[in-house]
Design a protein around this motif. Sequence first.
Motif, PDB file in Angstrom:
ATOM      1  N   GLU A   1       0.835  -1.189   0.000  1.00  7.82           N
ATOM      2  CA  GLU A   1       0.000   0.000   0.000  1.00  7.82           C
ATOM      3  C   GLU A   1       0.872   1.241   0.000  1.00  7.82           C
ATOM      4  O   GLU A   1       1.793   1.355   0.802  1.00  7.82           O
ATOM      5  CB  GLU A   1      -0.872  -0.017   1.264  1.00  7.82           C
ATOM      6  N   ALA A   2       0.600   2.158  -0.903  1.00  8.27           N
ATOM      7  CA  ALA A   2       1.368   3.403  -0.956  1.00  8.27           C
ATOM      8  C   ALA A   2       0.946   4.300   0.204  1.00  8.27           C
ATOM      9  O   ALA A   2      -0.241   4.384   0.518  1.00  8.27           O
ATOM     10  CB  ALA A   2       1.125   4.111  -2.277  1.00  8.27           C
ATOM     11  N   PRO A   3       1.901   4.990   0.836  1.00  7.27           N
ATOM     12  CA  PRO A   3       1.540   5.834   1.974  1.00  7.27           C
ATOM     13  C   PRO A   3       0.757   7.092   1.613  1.00  7.27           C
ATOM     14  O   PRO A   3       0.002   7.607   2.424  1.00  7.27           O
ATOM     15  CB  PRO A   3       2.879   6.191   2.608  1.00  7.27           C
ATOM     16  N   TRP A   4       0.909   7.599   0.389  1.00  9.53           N
ATOM     17  CA  TRP A   4       0.220   8.826  -0.008  1.00  9.53           C
ATOM     18  C   TRP A   4      -0.942   8.507  -0.936  1.00  9.53           C
ATOM     19  O   TRP A   4      -0.775   7.837  -1.945  1.00  9.53           O
ATOM     20  CB  TRP A   4       1.177   9.786  -0.692  1.00  9.53           C
ATOM     21  N   VAL A   5      -2.132   9.008  -0.586  1.00  9.09           N
ATOM     22  CA  VAL A   5      -3.322   8.825  -1.399  1.00  9.09           C
ATOM     23  C   VAL A   5      -3.838  10.203  -1.787  1.00  9.09           C
ATOM     24  O   VAL A   5      -4.057  11.058  -0.925  1.00  9.09           O
ATOM     25  CB  VAL A   5      -4.419   8.061  -0.635  1.00  9.09           C
ATOM     26  N   GLY A   6      -4.004  10.405  -3.094  1.00 10.37           N
ATOM     27  CA  GLY A   6      -4.552  11.663  -3.593  1.00 10.37           C
ATOM     28  C   GLY A   6      -5.996  11.482  -3.985  1.00 10.37           C
ATOM     29  O   GLY A   6      -6.375  10.455  -4.529  1.00 10.37           O
ATOM     30  N   ARG A   7      -6.808  12.513  -3.698  1.00 13.02           N
ATOM     31  CA  ARG A   7      -8.223  12.470  -4.065  1.00 13.02           C
ATOM     32  C   ARG A   7      -8.560  13.752  -4.812  1.00 13.02           C
ATOM     33  O   ARG A   7      -8.253  14.843  -4.348  1.00 13.02           O
ATOM     34  CB  ARG A   7      -9.098  12.327  -2.821  1.00 13.02           C
ATOM     35  N   CYS A   8      -9.189  13.594  -5.974  1.00  8.30           N
ATOM     36  CA  CYS A   8      -9.596  14.767  -6.755  1.00  8.30           C
ATOM     37  C   CYS A   8     -10.990  15.190  -6.299  1.00  8.30           C
ATOM     38  O   CYS A   8     -11.664  14.450  -5.572  1.00  8.30           O
ATOM     39  CB  CYS A   8      -9.565  14.459  -8.253  1.00  8.30           C
ATOM     40  N   PRO A   9     -11.455  16.374  -6.708  1.00 10.46           N
ATOM     41  CA  PRO A   9     -12.786  16.832  -6.292  1.00 10.46           C
ATOM     42  C   PRO A   9     -13.920  15.880  -6.703  1.00 10.46           C
ATOM     43  O   PRO A   9     -14.955  15.837  -6.038  1.00 10.46           O
ATOM     44  CB  PRO A   9     -12.935  18.183  -6.995  1.00 10.46           C
ATOM     45  N   ALA A  10     -13.717  15.087  -7.756  1.00 11.60           N
ATOM     46  CA  ALA A  10     -14.751  14.136  -8.189  1.00 11.60           C
ATOM     47  C   ALA A  10     -14.680  12.814  -7.431  1.00 11.60           C
ATOM     48  O   ALA A  10     -15.493  11.928  -7.652  1.00 11.60           O
ATOM     49  CB  ALA A  10     -14.629  13.881  -9.691  1.00 11.60           C
ATOM     50  N   GLY A  11     -13.655  12.662  -6.568  1.00 13.10           N
ATOM     51  CA  GLY A  11     -13.551  11.457  -5.754  1.00 13.10           C
ATOM     52  C   GLY A  11     -12.623  10.387  -6.289  1.00 13.10           C
ATOM     53  O   GLY A  11     -12.451   9.344  -5.654  1.00 13.10           O
ATOM     54  N   HIS A  12     -11.997  10.604  -7.449  1.00 11.09           N
ATOM     55  CA  HIS A  12     -11.031   9.634  -7.968  1.00 11.09           C
ATOM     56  C   HIS A  12      -9.776   9.655  -7.110  1.00 11.09           C
ATOM     57  O   HIS A  12      -9.444  10.682  -6.518  1.00 11.09           O
ATOM     58  CB  HIS A  12     -10.666   9.959  -9.425  1.00 11.09           C
ATOM     59  N   THR A  13      -9.089   8.529  -7.057  1.00 11.37           N
ATOM     60  CA  THR A  13      -7.891   8.456  -6.218  1.00 11.37           C
ATOM     61  C   THR A  13      -6.669   8.033  -7.019  1.00 11.37           C
ATOM     62  O   THR A  13      -6.773   7.406  -8.071  1.00 11.37           O
ATOM     63  CB  THR A  13      -8.088   7.461  -5.049  1.00 11.37           C
ATOM     64  N   ALA A  14      -5.521   8.392  -6.481  1.00  9.31           N
ATOM     65  CA  ALA A  14      -4.220   7.985  -7.010  1.00  9.31           C
ATOM     66  C   ALA A  14      -3.329   7.705  -5.805  1.00  9.31           C
ATOM     67  O   ALA A  14      -3.584   8.207  -4.704  1.00  9.31           O
ATOM     68  CB  ALA A  14      -3.622   9.085  -7.878  1.00  9.31           C
ATOM     69  N   GLN A  15      -2.291   6.900  -5.999  1.00  9.79           N
ATOM     70  CA  GLN A  15      -1.386   6.565  -4.905  1.00  9.79           C
ATOM     71  C   GLN A  15       0.043   6.922  -5.281  1.00  9.79           C
ATOM     72  O   GLN A  15       0.418   6.830  -6.449  1.00  9.79           O
ATOM     73  CB  GLN A  15      -1.455   5.075  -4.595  1.00  9.79           C
ATOM     74  N   ARG A  16       0.832   7.277  -4.280  1.00  9.65           N
ATOM     75  CA  ARG A  16       2.250   7.573  -4.475  1.00  9.65           C
ATOM     76  C   ARG A  16       3.023   6.995  -3.284  1.00  9.65           C
ATOM     77  O   ARG A  16       2.563   7.044  -2.148  1.00  9.65           O
ATOM     78  CB  ARG A  16       2.526   9.082  -4.547  1.00  9.65           C
ATOM     79  N   TYR A  17       4.217   6.502  -3.593  1.00  9.33           N
ATOM     80  CA  TYR A  17       5.075   5.967  -2.534  1.00  9.33           C
ATOM     81  C   TYR A  17       5.914   7.063  -1.895  1.00  9.33           C
ATOM     82  O   TYR A  17       6.395   6.904  -0.777  1.00  9.33           O
ATOM     83  CB  TYR A  17       5.976   4.856  -3.079  1.00  9.33           C
ATOM     84  N   ARG A  18       6.096   8.163  -2.613  1.00  5.01           N
ATOM     85  CA  ARG A  18       6.850   9.297  -2.079  1.00  5.01           C
ATOM     86  C   ARG A  18       5.925  10.490  -1.934  1.00  5.01           C
ATOM     87  O   ARG A  18       4.957  10.635  -2.678  1.00  5.01           O
ATOM     88  CB  ARG A  18       7.997   9.659  -3.012  1.00  5.01           C
ATOM     89  N   ARG A  19       6.264  11.381  -1.013  1.00  5.11           N
ATOM     90  CA  ARG A  19       5.460  12.580  -0.777  1.00  5.11           C
ATOM     91  C   ARG A  19       5.405  13.421  -2.052  1.00  5.11           C
ATOM     92  O   ARG A  19       6.445  13.791  -2.595  1.00  5.11           O
ATOM     93  CB  ARG A  19       6.097  13.401   0.346  1.00  5.11           C
ATOM     94  N   PRO A  20       4.217  13.721  -2.558  1.00  8.02           N
ATOM     95  CA  PRO A  20       4.118  14.538  -3.765  1.00  8.02           C
ATOM     96  C   PRO A  20       4.719  15.928  -3.532  1.00  8.02           C
ATOM     97  O   PRO A  20       4.461  16.563  -2.512  1.00  8.02           O
ATOM     98  CB  PRO A  20       2.611  14.635  -4.018  1.00  8.02           C
ATOM     99  N   THR A  21       5.520  16.383  -4.485  1.00  8.18           N
ATOM    100  CA  THR A  21       6.198  17.669  -4.331  1.00  8.18           C
ATOM    101  C   THR A  21       5.692  18.718  -5.315  1.00  8.18           C
ATOM    102  O   THR A  21       6.121  19.859  -5.260  1.00  8.18           O
ATOM    103  CB  THR A  21       7.712  17.505  -4.547  1.00  8.18           C
ATOM    104  N   ARG A  22       4.830  18.313  -6.229  1.00 13.10           N
ATOM    105  CA  ARG A  22       4.270  19.278  -7.178  1.00 13.10           C
ATOM    106  C   ARG A  22       2.792  18.976  -7.375  1.00 13.10           C
ATOM    107  O   ARG A  22       2.316  17.885  -7.058  1.00 13.10           O
ATOM    108  CB  ARG A  22       5.012  19.249  -8.505  1.00 13.10           C
ATOM    109  N   GLN A  23       2.092  19.952  -7.900  1.00 10.67           N
ATOM    110  CA  GLN A  23       0.660  19.783  -8.121  1.00 10.67           C
ATOM    111  C   GLN A  23       0.416  18.759  -9.235  1.00 10.67           C
ATOM    112  O   GLN A  23       1.087  18.770 -10.261  1.00 10.67           O
ATOM    113  CB  GLN A  23       0.024  21.109  -8.511  1.00 10.67           C
ATOM    114  N   LEU A  24      -0.548  17.900  -8.981  1.00  8.64           N
ATOM    115  CA  LEU A  24      -0.963  16.909  -9.969  1.00  8.64           C
ATOM    116  C   LEU A  24      -2.476  16.963 -10.080  1.00  8.64           C
ATOM    117  O   LEU A  24      -3.173  17.087  -9.072  1.00  8.64           O
ATOM    118  CB  LEU A  24      -0.526  15.507  -9.543  1.00  8.64           C
ATOM    119  N   SER A  25      -2.967  16.848 -11.305  1.00  6.67           N
ATOM    120  CA  SER A  25      -4.414  16.832 -11.477  1.00  6.67           C
ATOM    121  C   SER A  25      -4.854  15.460 -11.972  1.00  6.67           C
ATOM    122  O   SER A  25      -4.061  14.679 -12.494  1.00  6.67           O
ATOM    123  CB  SER A  25      -4.861  17.934 -12.435  1.00  6.67           C
ATOM    124  N   CYS A  26      -6.117  15.204 -11.811  1.00  3.97           N
ATOM    125  CA  CYS A  26      -6.704  13.899 -12.128  1.00  3.97           C
ATOM    126  C   CYS A  26      -6.771  13.680 -13.636  1.00  3.97           C
ATOM    127  O   CYS A  26      -7.376  14.468 -14.360  1.00  3.97           O
ATOM    128  CB  CYS A  26      -8.093  13.813 -11.514  1.00  3.97           C
TER     129      CYS A  26
END
Length: 156
Positions: A104-129
């Motif tokens: 399981e990746a420690p970082w989970v991103g959620r967009c305003p529509a509820g979609h998710t993405a995972q990252r193993y490292r702390r995100p350092t820049r803006q990412l969009s869905c």
Amino acid sequence: MDISDALELARELMDEHGVGDWEFAFDRAKRRAGATNFTARKITLSKALVQLYAPEQVRAVMLHEIAHALVGPRHGHDAEWKRMCVAIGGDGRARLPMDSPEPEAPWVGRCPAGHTAQRYRRPTRQLSCRRCSRSFSPEHLFVWVNRETGERTAPA
């Protein structure tokens, strides 16, 4: 599989197939199960994935990497590598099945529509869905949460 059992299996297979003089180690990879470093004459397995895999999966990954060591750096996953992998008891597959367990990746991103993405490292820049917009879109930015600490971040 238990790490000490995996280490024992790795050394046993390396000795059996003529690469016993190569070094073996565990690494911190999360997206690949094994690697062969020809310059250092070293085979590594992902410690995180080994702990999730059954013994037969670990064996398959070791045989895959040993086949790389035996055929040399210029072969990748070509026919010669595949022949060698099968000859030493491997399955000759270039990749693990898609249903193989993943940490399981420690970082989970959620967009305003509820979609998710995972990252193993702390995100350092803006990412969009990408499901919401094919190109970067400020309206669809991910807000990241660390599963372990609850820390929230929306990189600038």
